[in-house]
Design an enzyme around this catalytic site. Structure first.
Site, PDB file in Angstrom:
ATOM      1  CG  HIS A 193      -2.064  -0.993   1.002  1.00 51.45           C
ATOM      2  ND1 HIS A 193      -2.122  -2.189   1.672  1.00 51.45           N
ATOM      3  CD2 HIS A 193      -3.123  -0.970   0.170  1.00 51.45           C
ATOM      4  CE1 HIS A 193      -3.188  -2.853   1.267  1.00 51.45           C
ATOM      5  NE2 HIS A 193      -3.817  -2.135   0.361  1.00 51.45           N
ATOM      6  NE  ARG A 334     -11.060  -0.642  -0.561  1.00 46.19           N
ATOM      7  CZ  ARG A 334      -9.805  -1.008  -0.801  1.00 46.19           C
ATOM      8  NH1 ARG A 334      -9.563  -1.988  -1.641  1.00 46.19           N
ATOM      9  NH2 ARG A 334      -8.802  -0.385  -0.216  1.00 46.19           N
ATOM     10  CD  GLU A 435      -9.794  -7.205  -1.990  1.00 44.14           C
ATOM     11  OE1 GLU A 435      -8.759  -6.648  -2.355  1.00 44.14           O
ATOM     12  OE2 GLU A 435     -10.594  -6.679  -1.196  1.00 44.14           O
ATOM     13  CG  ASN A 458      -2.948  -4.454  -5.874  1.00 45.14           C
ATOM     14  OD1 ASN A 458      -2.500  -4.656  -6.989  1.00 45.14           O
ATOM     15  ND2 ASN A 458      -3.401  -3.281  -5.482  1.00 45.14           N
ATOM     16  CG  ASP A 459      -5.445  -7.736  -0.952  1.00 47.82           C
ATOM     17  OD1 ASP A 459      -4.425  -8.004  -0.301  1.00 47.82           O
ATOM     18  OD2 ASP A 459      -6.112  -6.705  -0.765  1.00 47.82           O
ATOM     19  NE  ARG A 469      -1.160  -5.278  -1.114  1.00 48.98           N
ATOM     20  CZ  ARG A 469      -2.314  -4.700  -1.425  1.00 48.98           C
ATOM     21  NH1 ARG A 469      -3.450  -5.335  -1.170  1.00 48.98           N
ATOM     22  NH2 ARG A 469      -2.359  -3.536  -1.986  1.00 48.98           N
ATOM     23  CB  CYS A 506      -9.803  -1.475  -8.904  1.00 51.83           C
ATOM     24  SG  CYS A 506     -10.233  -2.574  -7.567  1.00 51.83           S
TER      25      CYS A 506
HETATM   26  C1  PEP Z   1      -6.398  -4.933  -4.553  1.00 47.08           C
HETATM   27  O1  PEP Z   1      -6.260  -5.699  -3.600  1.00 47.08           O
HETATM   28  O2  PEP Z   1      -6.072  -5.225  -5.723  1.00 47.08           O
HETATM   29  C2  PEP Z   1      -6.954  -3.592  -4.345  1.00 47.08           C
HETATM   30  C3  PEP Z   1      -7.227  -2.808  -5.361  1.00 47.08           C
HETATM   31  O3  PEP Z   1      -7.155  -3.158  -3.071  1.00 47.08           O
HETATM   32  P1  PEP Z   1      -5.988  -2.692  -2.061  1.00 47.08           P
HETATM   33  O4  PEP Z   1      -4.733  -2.527  -2.867  1.00 47.08           O
HETATM   34  O5  PEP Z   1      -6.443  -1.443  -1.430  1.00 47.08           O
HETATM   35  O6  PEP Z   1      -5.925  -3.832  -1.092  1.00 47.08           O
HETATM   36 MG    MG Z   2      -7.252  -5.349  -1.729  1.00 46.19          MG
END
Ligand code: PEP
Ligand code: MG
Length: 583
Positions: A193, A334, A435, A458-459, A469, A506
C-alpha cells in the site's frame, strides 16, 4: 558518488538531501531534528502532555456514579503518570541531548520504563507495564495530531528525501503532510500500500533497498529515479545534468500523454472502454481530473481514518465523499479496508497482534465486527449518493454469508435514512471486490448476488500465490501472468458476462500498460487505476485491435511455461496490432 538499486515505485526523478530515520523500539521511526527545532519539539511534548492530562481528567469526570470503582482508580493512576515530572524531564532529556523528535524521545523513554517494569520481581508490578504503554500511546496520539496542523507540518521535510527502514501507509500520509519530496525504504514491495501511495502522491520512491538506512548518511544529497529503481548517493555535476535532462524528457512525455485527456478510450475496432481512477486522498481528485479519469473506480476510504485520535464522524466522512462525488460525478466508494498493513496508527499500538494480519480481522470482517463504525460509513456513503452516481463496494468478501449480513445492514441503513427524511439514491449499486481466491472461484455466485464486481489483483495475487504483498523477500514471486491468476481473472470476467454484471479491475495490474492488451483480449472493458497511468493506458487502448489480441491471449492462457507466456505478451505488445498509430 555511488549507486544503490531497489524497486522503483511512484513516478519521476527527485534530487534532495536525505532525511534518514531509524526504526525505534516503539515501532515508530526514530527521527532526529536540527538544533533550531529542539524548542519546538519540547513545546510539542508539553502540549501533548497537557492535552492528554485534560482528556483523562474529562473522562474521569464523565465516569457514571454507578460504574465499578476500579474505573476511576485506573484513570487516577493514568492521570498521575501523565503528570509525573520525571516523565516530562526524561523525555525532554532525549530531545535536548539526542536531538530526537518528541515522538522518538517518548519512544526512547518508554523503552527505559518498560525495562524497569519487565525486570520487577513482583508479578503485579510487572503487569503495570501495560499501563505505561497505554499512557504513552495516548500522549503519542496527541503528538500525531500535530501533523494535521499546517504550521507544524509545513517546515519539516520540505524538499528532503526520506530514507527509512520501513514505512506504513499511515507514516507515509503523515510524512507527505510534511512535504517530503521522495522516499527510499529498506523494506517494501511494489504492490504494498505504501508503494501504491507513492503513485497517488505523484512522487518517486524506491522500496526494498536493503541497507539504505545504513549506507546513506543524513543530509547527503541523493537522487531517486522511480523508473529504474536506482538511488544515486552524492551525484557529481555530470550525473546531475544527465538526471535533469531525463527529468525534462519525462515531463515532456507526460505532457504529450496528457494531450489525450479528452479523447475517447476506444480501440481501433471500436470497442469502448471506461478508464477510472483509484483515489485515496482528497488531493487525488484534481490529479484524476487532469489525467482524464471518467470517474472513480476505487475510493480507498481507510485513509480518512489514519493518524488521528478519533474516528471521523459520519458528517466528516459525508463531506469527504461529497467532495469527490461532486468533482468526478461517478464514484465507487469502497467501505473500510482497514487491518493488515493499513492500521490507523501505523500498527504501533501495542497489545494483541495477529500472527497473519493479512488473513485476520480485516476489511469487511472488521466492519461486521465494528458494526457501529460500518453503519456510520454506510450512512455517509448513501447520503453522498444524492450528489452524483455513487456505487458502494465491499472489500475482501470470501463467502456469501458475510455478503448477506452486509446487505441486511445496508437495507437497515436505508430504512433509517428514509425514516429521517434524508435524501439518498435508493438505487445505489452494491458491488464486491473479488480479491480472495474463494470469491474468484465462486464468482458466478457473487455475480448473481451483487450489482457489479471489481477484481483486486493486488490481494488476489497475494492470497493465490501465498506471497505477502509487503514483503520484498518474496516479491520476485509476484506474477500477474501466473496461470492461476489469469484463470481466476478470466473466471470473474466470464461470470460478469454470463450474469450481465459489469466487471472492473482495480488492482495495480490495471495501471501497468504491459497488461492492457492482454486484459482487453480477456474481455475487460473497465479499468480503474492510479490516475497518472490513465493517459498511457488510454494510448495503448487507442492503438489496440481486440480481435487481433485473441490468438495471443489464447496462447498465453493455454501455456504452462512462464517464458512462453512472457514472450507471447511481449509479442502481443510489440507486433500484435495491425497498425501503429502515432500520437
Ligand atoms: C487490490 O487488492 O487489488 C486492491 C485494489 O485493493 P488494495 O490494494 O487497497 O488492497
Ligand atoms: Mg485489496
Amino acid at each position: 558518488m555511488f549507486y544503490l538499486q531497489g524497486a522503483g515505485v511512484g513516478s519521476g526523478i527527485a534530487v534532495g538531501p536525505a532525511y534518514v530515520i531509524q526504526q525505534s523500539v516503539f515501532g515508530a521511526a526514530v527521527q532526529q531534528v536540527e538544533s533550531d527545532q529542539l524548542d519546538t519539539e519540547v513545546a510539542r511534548l508539553e502540549r501533548a502532555l497537557q492535552n492528554t492530562s485534560q482528556h483523562l481528567e474529562q473522562t474521569r469526570l464523565e465516569v457514571p456514579d454507578n460504574a465499578p470503582k476500579e474505573i476511576a482508580a485506573f484513570l487516577d493512576a493514568h492521570i498521575m503518570m501523565v503528570n509525573d515530572p520525571t516523565l516530562r524531564e526524561e523525555t525532554v532529556k532525549f530531545i535536548r541531548e539526542s536531538h530526537y523528535s518528541a515522538e522518538s524521545a517518548l519512544a526512547a523513554h518508554r523503552g527505559e520504563l518498560v525495562e524497569v517494569f519487565v525486570n520487577m520481581e513482583d508479578e503485579y508490578l510487572r503487569s503495570k507495564k501495560a499501563d505505561v504503554d497505554q499512557v504513552i500511546q495516548q500522549i503519542h496520539q496527541q503528538l500525531l495530531k500535530d501533523y494535521s496542523d499546517p504550521d507544524v507540518s509545513e517546515k519539516s521535510l520540505d524538499g528532503c528525501i526520506l530514507v527509512a527502514h520501513d514505512l506504513t501507509p499511515a507514516d507515509t500520509v503523515q510524512f507527505m503532510r510534511m512535504k517530503m519530496n521522495a522516499f527510499v525504504t529498506n523494506l517494501g514491495s511494489p504492490i504494498s500500500h505504501v508503494a501504491i501511495l507513492a503513485g497517488s502522491l505523484q512522487i518517486p520512491a524506491v522500496v526494498g533497498l536493503h541497507g539504505a538506512v545504513s549506507r546513506i548518511a543524513h543530509g547527503t544529497v541523493i537522487a531517486v529515479d522511480a523508473r529504474s529503481g536506482s538511488v544515486i548517493v552524492d551525484p557529481d555535476e555530470k550525473t546531475l545534468e544527465r538526471l535533469n535532462a531525463r527529468r525534462e524528457k519525462y515531463e515532456r512525455h507526460q505532457n504529450r500523454l496528457l494531450a489525450l485527456k479528452d479523447l475517447e478510450p476506444v480501440t481501433l475496432d471500436g470497442k469502448k472502454t471506461t478508464l477510472l481512477a483509484n483515489v485515496e486522498l482528497p488531493e487525488d481528485v484534481d490529479h484524476a481530473l487532469n489525467c482524464g479519469a471518467m470517474g472513480v473506480g476505487l475510493y480507498r476510504t481507510e485513509y480518512l481514518f489514519m493518524n488521528r485520535m478519533h474516528q471521523p464522524s459520519e458528517e466528516e466522512q459525508f463531506q469527504a465523499y461529497v467532495h469527490v462525488v461532486k468533482a468526478l460525478k461517478r464514484v465507487t466508494i469502497r467501505t473500510l479496508d482497514l487491518g493488515a498493513d493499513k492500521q490507523v496508527d501505523g500498527g504501533r499500538k501495542q497489545g494483541k497482534v495477529a500472527i497473519n494480519p493479512a488473513l485476520g480481522l480485516r476489511a469487511v470482517r472488521l466492519c461486521l465486527r465494528a458494526v457501529g463504525t460500518f453503519r456510520s460509513q454506510l450512512r455517509a456513503i448513501y447520503r453522498a449518493s444524492a450528489f452524483g452516481e455513487v456505487q458502494c463496494m465491499i472489500p475482501m468478501l470470501s463467502n456469501l454469508e458475510e455478503l448477506r449480513q452486509v446487505l441486511t445492514i445496508i437495507e437497515e441503513v436505508k430504512q433509517e435514512l428514509s425514516s429521517e427524511n434524508i435524501v439518498y439514491d435508493p438505487e445505489v449499486k452494491v458491488g464486491g471486490m473479488i480479491e480472495v481466491p474463494a470469491a474468484a472461484i465462486t464468482a458466478d455466485q457473487f455475480a448473481q448476488a451483487l450489482d457489479f464486481l471489481s477484481v483486486g489483483t493486488n490481494d488476489l495475487i497475494q492470497y493465490t500465490l501465498a506471497i505477502d504483498r509487503v514483503d520484498d523477500e518474496v516479491n520476485y514471486l509476484y506474477d500477474p501472468l501466473h496461470c492461476s491468476i489469469l484463470r481466476l481473472v478470466k473466471n470473474v470476467l466470464d461470470a460478469g458476462a454470463n450474469y450481465d454484471k459489469p466487471v472492473s479491475l482495480c488492482g495495480e495490474m490495471a495501471s501497468d500498460g504491459r497488461y492492457t492488451r492482454l486484459l482487453l483480449g480477456m474481455g475487460l472493458r473497465i479499468f480503474s487505476m492510479d490516475p497518472g497511468a490513465i493517459p498511457e493506458v488510454k494510448q495503448i487502448i487507442r492503438q489496440s485491435d481486440v480481435a487481433c489480441t485473441v490468438p495471443f491471449v489464447e496462447t498465453i492462457m493455454a501455456s504452462s511455461d512462464s517464458a512462453t507466456r512472457t514472450g507471447q505478451l511481449a509479442r502481443l505488445n510489440e507486433h500484435g496490432q495491425p497498425v501503429q498509430l502515432q500520437l
